[in-house]
Design an enzyme around this catalytic site. Structure first.
Site, PDB file in Angstrom:
ATOM      1  N   GLY A  28       0.881  -1.117  -0.016  1.00  0.00           N
ATOM      2  CA  GLY A  28       0.061  -0.075   0.121  1.00  0.00           C
ATOM      3  C   GLY A  28       0.766   1.376  -0.103  1.00  0.00           C
ATOM      4  N   TYR A  29       0.255   2.568  -0.122  1.00  0.00           N
ATOM      5  CA  TYR A  29       0.975   3.632  -0.433  1.00  0.00           C
ATOM      6  C   TYR A  29       0.453   4.568   0.621  1.00  0.00           C
ATOM      7  CZ  TYR A  29       3.070   1.395  -4.324  1.00  0.00           C
ATOM      8  OH  TYR A  29       3.810   0.830  -5.025  1.00  0.00           O
ATOM      9  N   ILE A  30       1.404   5.264   1.398  1.00  0.00           N
ATOM     10  CA  ILE A  30       1.010   6.328   2.478  1.00  0.00           C
ATOM     11  C   ILE A  30       0.851   7.585   1.679  1.00  0.00           C
ATOM     12  CG2 ILE A  30       1.598   7.458   4.430  1.00  0.00           C
ATOM     13  CD1 ILE A  30       2.866   4.741   5.275  1.00  0.00           C
TER      14      ILE A  30
END
Length: 153
Positions: A28-30
């Site tokens: 996932g990407y913050i």
């Protein structure tokens, strides 16, 4: 400074499948401004990666192992949705390691091959199963597949 130099391609045919076994990736990407911050789980290991903006095929990259429980919590609480789910295959060809990502979930049907280079001008031998180069097309960046999944193209 760590630097990633990478080229990305679509695939044609399935001949590559007999050359490697895959590993399940969940990442996932913050949300950030400017840099890309990725959380990834591969097997039983978590990773935190920070990448700078791309310039042609290159960008700064810093990757650190983190405890798996931390990675799970970050994926569940800090990352944009949907998460990237894929099976990664590693194939040695022409003295290089090709990473082939077969996407699952909302990106199912997309298969990409990436190869990391030591120099942007490095000559590479393309395997017969390599198709169109998409290195400069942001639509194929994993980060953008979160915002604009392959199933919606």
């Amino acid at each position: 400074m760590a630097k990633e130099i990478e080229r990305k391609f679509l695939l044609k045919g399935d001949d590559w499948r007999k050359l490697a076994e895959g590993s399940v990736y969940r990442q996932g990407y913050i949300p950030t401004q400017g840099a890309t911050v990725r959380v990834r789980i591969v097997g039983n290991q978590g990773y935190l990666t920070i990448k700078g903006p791309s310039v042609k095929y290159s960008r700064s990259e810093f990757e650190y192992p983190i405890p798996i429980e931390d990675a799970k919590e970050m994926l569940e609480t800090l990352c944009d949705r949907p998460l990237i789910e894929k099976i990664r295959y590693k194939v040695e060809w022409g003295g290089l390691i090709w990473e082939i990502d077969e996407f699952e979930g909302v990106n199912k049907g997309l298969i990409l091959a990436e190869v990391e280079l030591s120099d942007e001008k490095q000559e590479i031998e393309l395997p017969s199963w390599i198709g169109e180069e998409v290195s400069s097309n942001p639509r194929y960046y994993n980060r953008n597949l979160v915002k604009y999944p392959f199933s919606q193209w």
